[in-house]
Design a protein around this motif. Structure first.
Motif: not given
Length: 102
Positions: A74-102
């Motif tokens: 959606d607008e605030s989360r991405i999915s990542i499929g990795c070679d090791d078989g793991n799937i991650y759902i991560l919020g984009t704010s972690k990457f776009l605002n790396p200094n944001d501690t919220n």
């Protein structure tokens, strides 16, 4: 038909495996893998469109495994499929605002 030119001046340090644009076309996520020798890591790169229609790298994160696919959940989360078989759902704010501690 009117088209607007968008310039991309980005070069990944690893071979690119997946690229996805957000629905509003203002954010691009690039997934890549480095499968050389004993290093089998990957990365996620975030690029944002500037007011002058240039793509600008805003964040890059190295992962412990190669990245096979990326997509926007959606607008605030991405999915990542990795070679090791793991799937991650991560919020984009972690990457776009790396200094944001919220």
């Amino acid at each position: 038909v009117m088209t607007s030119e968008i310039n991309v001046s980005f070069k990944s340090e690893r071979p690119i495996d997946s690229i996805k644009l957000s629905n509003d076309k203002k954010l691009m996520v690039v997934g890549s893998s480095n499968l050389n020798g004993n290093r089998w890591d990957g990365s996620i790169d975030f690029l944002q469109i500037t007011p002058t229609n240039q793509w600008q790298l805003v964040s890059s994160t190295v992962l412990g495994s190669g990245v096979c696919s990326v997509d926007f959940v959606d607008e605030s989360r991405i999915s990542i499929g990795c070679d090791d078989g793991n799937i991650y759902i991560l919020g984009t704010s972690k990457f776009l605002n790396p200094n944001d501690t919220n």
